[in-house]
Design an enzyme around this catalytic site. Structure first.
Site, PDB file in Angstrom:
ATOM      1  N   ILE B  83     -23.635  -2.860 -43.159  1.00  0.00           N
ATOM      2  CA  ILE B  83     -23.631  -4.215 -42.611  1.00  0.00           C
ATOM      3  C   ILE B  83     -22.201  -4.695 -42.436  1.00  0.00           C
ATOM      4  O   ILE B  83     -21.433  -4.746 -43.396  1.00  0.00           O
ATOM      5  CB  ILE B  83     -24.397  -5.194 -43.533  1.00  0.00           C
ATOM      6  CG1 ILE B  83     -25.728  -4.577 -43.961  1.00  0.00           C
ATOM      7  CG2 ILE B  83     -24.561  -6.550 -42.850  1.00  0.00           C
ATOM      8  CD1 ILE B  83     -26.604  -4.070 -42.820  1.00  0.00           C
ATOM      9  N   LYS B  84     -21.853  -5.046 -41.223  1.00  0.00           N
ATOM     10  CA  LYS B  84     -20.482  -5.458 -40.923  1.00  0.00           C
ATOM     11  C   LYS B  84     -20.411  -6.975 -40.949  1.00  0.00           C
ATOM     12  O   LYS B  84     -21.146  -7.662 -40.248  1.00  0.00           O
ATOM     13  CB  LYS B  84     -20.123  -4.939 -39.538  1.00  0.00           C
ATOM     14  CG  LYS B  84     -18.652  -4.896 -39.242  1.00  0.00           C
ATOM     15  CD  LYS B  84     -18.432  -3.982 -38.045  1.00  0.00           C
ATOM     16  CE  LYS B  84     -17.201  -4.344 -37.265  1.00  0.00           C
ATOM     17  NZ  LYS B  84     -17.229  -3.651 -35.952  1.00  0.00           N
ATOM     18  N   VAL B  85     -19.507  -7.496 -41.780  1.00  0.00           N
ATOM     19  CA  VAL B  85     -19.340  -8.941 -41.886  1.00  0.00           C
ATOM     20  C   VAL B  85     -17.858  -9.259 -41.806  1.00  0.00           C
ATOM     21  O   VAL B  85     -17.022  -8.412 -42.110  1.00  0.00           O
ATOM     22  CB  VAL B  85     -19.917  -9.487 -43.212  1.00  0.00           C
ATOM     23  CG1 VAL B  85     -21.394  -9.159 -43.332  1.00  0.00           C
ATOM     24  CG2 VAL B  85     -19.152  -8.943 -44.392  1.00  0.00           C
TER      25      VAL B  85
END
Lengths: 193, 193, 193, 193, 193, 193, 193, 193, 193, 193
Positions: B83-85
């Protein structure tokens, strides 16, 4: 550092082999073509009887599939045959597929460390930076060897660094000091003493 | 150093994947949006069939809760989804909660080592310093990689350092020498030889 | 390097805690006083429910005995409470007695490495050099961190070095590189991106 | 560092001259011989119309007297003619006598700094260390340039150091960095970019 | 680095002991004499009840035999008593004989590294270079600590290096960084913050 | 490096003056007060008959105007009188106004290089870093001299650097090597051989 | 570096003078006393006929006045006479008064750079660090020469540095390399080849 | 660096002279003796017609007076004659007296820098360290050249440093780099290419 | 570093052997020829009775086959016989074949590190760089030892590096410091103390 | 570093032994001769009762056989006797034969590292470089210690390096820092504090 001969001339290879210094052979289509009347397969197989080490046989296809097929073919000639492909994206494809089949490759025409990293990632057995030609364009060939060695060491990569396009004995000494695993050169260069 | 591709274009990914050099993929909404008619979930899942490694899928919420929910959702698509945040405090919240759920994150848009330290403390799997954009504002992008590596080594931190916003092959070489674990770049950059 | 928050504001701590980066909390009477209507004990205990790590609670007595008594009291509030005392000889007395009782201390207001050595000898769990205030008087705060780290390493001392009086993210990065074990800063500083 | 061309081919010299980079020309009997039908004298004189700088014309005698006579002869062809003689004791004799007559010489085939010192003492205008051939015997050619420059600087010697036997553009860069005054190379080498 | 107090004043020692920083005590006849009405033996024994570490008691004889006898006597007062003798040849004799009896010594008034080597060879437990007094005669006291540490490390010597004649907190820091094992100073110096 | 005496005792000054080493005198209210029955003005004037060089007379006002008035007064006593004011913002005001009137000042109680730079900018004739007192707080006094010298050299500042609060002869040597222009010390320190 | 002889033996001085290496002579009462039947004045005057350079004649008074009077006396014997006084405060007084009278002095028995600085300030013509005796107490004699040279260079001081108490030719070489202006040694040492 | 020939053989000298590299000649009795039937004076005078530079003629007396007389005699043979004397005290005497008469000397058989300093003080025109013979006793000959150059530079000495006892061309190069003014060697060594 | 003698003279070898320093012997045809009436085989065998270590016997054939046959022959004389062959391609052939037969070789006349690498690859037991002769052509002989040691260390090569053509004791010391395994020299050189 | 005494005077040895610093004794015929009426054997045997460590007894023969016989004789006096022989070829012979008989030797009068290497090869237990005498001839004695230590470390040699001909305490300190295993000096030198 090990030494390979860059030749497809059986007489030359026999000669160098007799010196006991050969750990392998690199050939290319131009070298093969110079040997009049020679058949590629039989030339490679005969070389394999002379030298007990990796023998690079270069593919001539321009696309990865073609290189792969050639590679599959060459690899059946002798267990020591290494498939030589260029540092192109098509070359990488061939390296990757051949590696999955357990066939070793030599990625040639390498001019920078990014290519060397990609080749290693694709599964290359040997990477061949062309130090003489790099010098020709005004870049520091020996610096290239040092960069590749650094990138490989940082990443725990075991692909062999082969100094190719060697022009004179000083190149051999400098490559050995820079940390190359192998250098390949024509017979003339090895004996230019 | 491993190489990821920065793309959501299946053709490009298939291409690069065929070179055998891909250890993962990074995508972002812009990249996804470029793929007309593509459904996000099916794109990511299709990518997962092409590449056997971390695939970063970026959240679009601005608040941590939203990112968390998106993350929970994405993570069910495929075990390789990361998950890219963003490197914001809301992003950190999502990283922290996802980490507690055993879901891996890639903290992106990192511009300094303090952000990298905080992301690691929150439990990030990957930190993505944006070296090209850092260079753009006159700071030394490679120096940023070196600082993060130093801070991580001093603290025994295992978060992976991913060189993002890579502009040219020299960036790849320098990142590898600086000690980055991964670099990601568009197809064009990898093949710009 | 771990990160603590320097605050007694439950909202701030809850916020930072939600980012997942908090390994501890440092408070002081001024910070407590800012929280209108807050009871010291319940504040600390509530913090302890938010953060699973050392929570420094500062004594207000000027003499060692007073500090010791306060420390004994605080320590019963929660096992994570660390007694914060100043770098005075009275502070050392309290550190020493608390250490014999198995209670951990944070020696604060440290301005030179001799104080740090004495605090460690007395049994301090944490030493808090005030880098911002040291910089304020024209001395090199980061140099102080380096000196303390050198003195501790030479002497095999395990007291944690906590960079306090941190003013901006660069302080955090530099402290991490200088070898500090922890840095503490207000919420604003951590999020000043 | 100035650049000379190592050629006797008028077309090549005219070409390079048109680039505006030529400060001089070096020729040798082999180069002259390659130009079919060319008369030595007229070739040199024609070159002198193309390039306004030193033009080295090589003697073919093996003894000093012979070299001297040839030198006297060549010198009358054009004021820019420099007499090229080998680094032998006979060559030194010719250098010495020509210098007394105010005629400039280029001492060629230099392989070590002792030869360079002796040539300078005898009155040479240019010394030509052969870096490529030195590399060929496994010695460090660039190291030779550095030694000669050091010996000349220590002794206040003004003889020009000309890097000869240049093999590729990298040699030109390295010679300039090592402190050579001039480098000479064939047209191909200069333009192999 | 450990800290000792240089005092025979029970109040001072009790004070410093209460700070928890004391690993030992150094006394000398002048210090003892300052304590009016104090009996040497009872003073030392009382100190031993306050501090659990080496307590240096200085001999007053000028000859080795006298020092030895005093040492034998003192050693029976308490197991923590260390016999302090000067860096004279008579002092060495006492060190040697006491060492054979298993009694520990502190060789004091050391002004150079040759004395420190001899004391170690004779069996000293502690060597006390007098850095303040060395500074007083214009020699570099900290340099002396570094030399002794180097000589001891080269020779695998385990005698403890105690920085004596300490004048201010900077001396303590510098000694710790230079590699001293212990520093001793008066109460005033330790608390001059 | 020049030497001043730090004293208001006429006997001491006469003594040191007789050694021929005095280039000036520094006094302060405490020193003056020690001289029973001495009138400030007459003491300074008498000192001026003994030493032909700058004599620092310290102001006692706390505000800039007061210091300025005192300075105007003192300056009329003798052309060699230098007005001594503290490193406070009020002190800077006095320095600035006195400088405009052509009266020289000595800015004392300097503990960091920022103060030294400000004093120089305000027009100070002498800056007095207090190296002993700096050591007392665990900071490196000699490092302070080096910083001030560096700051002054970078800025082309000619304010004299006076090492004050000197404790022992080693301080004098180290200050001279560090680049101080003057050192001042009590009579005892100068003669402690 | 110049060479002086350390002797009062006319035969020795005549001998060394005949070698042409003498730029001066240093004597002392012990040396004079060794010459049976020699009268001090006539010895010095005879030496002055043998050597055209500074001749140090040592005073025997313990107080400055006495030394001054002796100095005034000796100075009338010959213009080359240099008055030798010890590095004591009384010695400084004599140096100062003699310097005002235009009489040159050699300040002897110097063991640290603070003494050397004070002697120079008092007006000494020569300072004599005793390197052999410094080595004898375990301090680095050559380091002392280097410190004095540094202090003098920083301060623009022209007092000559004379390496005294020289034990062997290596001392002479090392002193010359360390920057001493003069070395003095007995005849035996100069000729120990 | 200039080159001299170490020979008394007129044929050799004529040969080397014809190369134009000779700045002087060194001879010794052994070399003269090798020339059967040669008269010393006429040999030297004939050499002087061949070479326009210093010609060292060695004395054979063992005492300074004898050497002086020989020197006076030789000096009348030709203005270029330099009197060669050994590095003994008798040699120094001769150097000194000859220098006063304006006759130049070459002090030979020099094995350490103290001798070189004394020779320069006595007025030598040339000092001849014997590097080959120094190597023979296991000491570093080139290190000796460097020490002499350092001592001479520190002292503003203009005596020429001549590298004697040269064994091979590498010695010549190394001496030139080390800062020698001259090297002398036999014809064979100069031409051993 | 071990020491061999370079001699075929039994008297010399017996002499050196009696000193206990001999770890081996190197001979060559010239040395053998000097021993009038000596038979090669019996000379070698007698040497083998005197020295318990490798004894190099040089082949005289110009072709590899001839050298091989000679080597086979010599190897039967004594187990300590090492076959000495030149650094030519024919020499390498002999090395290789002898190595396969388990016979040790010494590759002599080595002038650069490329030769040394090839000899090691062919299976040489010893490589003999000729440092004196390398110095003779103006190249740095000791630099050659260092290059070979670096190339061998990089490649994990165990061939022994033997410093040959040693001219004086300094060569022996320098070779030992440069990392040579063995040095060989004539008796005269070893004893020239 | 261990300390030996250089003396044959029983009173001195008893004295030094009483200091407890003696790890051995070195004697020589001159020292023995000074002890009137002393018998060599009984002197050595008595020394052996005083000091429990190597006692060097020097041979007086000039030939190896004589030294060997003396050595065999001395070795029977006491197991701690070490046979002292000079650094001559005859000395080496004796070392070698004694080593084969299991008798330890001390090779003395060592002036260069080549001698030290040969002595070690011959089987010496101790090598004694004469640092004072090396200084006397203008060479750097401490540099010699460093060279021997380097040569021995490179070669894995365990012969002990004993600093002999020590002149003052500084020599002892410098030798310890340079890596010597032992230093020997007269009683006076050890006690010159």
């Amino acid at each position: 550092m090990e030494l390979y001969i860059d030749s497809a001339n059986l007489k030359e290879i026999r000669e160098a082999s007799s010196w006991g210094i050969l750990s392998g052979v690199t050939t290319n289509p131009t070298l093969i073509a110079r040997e009049k009347g020679a058949d590629f397969r039989s030339t490679i197989q005969e070389i394999a009887t002379l030298v007990d080490g990796p023998i690079s046989a270069e593919t001539v296809s321009l696309d990865g599939d073609g290189m792969y097929k050639e590679g599959i073919d060459y690899a059946q000639w002798h267990p020591n045959v290494i498939i030589k492909v260029p540092s192109t994206t098509e070359g990488l494809k061939a390296v990757y597929k051949l590696a999955k089949d357990g066939i070793r490759t030599n990625v040639t025409l390498c001019f920078n460390a990014a290519q060397a990293l990609m080749a290693a990632r694709a599964g290359a057995f040997i990477i061949s930076p062309f130090i003489g030609r790099v010098d020709d364009v005004g870049v520091d060939g020996m610096g290239l060897i040092r960069e590749i060695v650094a990138v490989y060491e940082n990443g725990g990569i075991t692909t062999k660094v082969l100094a190719a396009s060697v022009r004179h004995p000083r190149h051999i000494i400098d490559a050995a000091i820079a940390g190359a695993d192998v250098a390949t050169c024509p017979l003339k260069c090895s004996s230019s003493r």
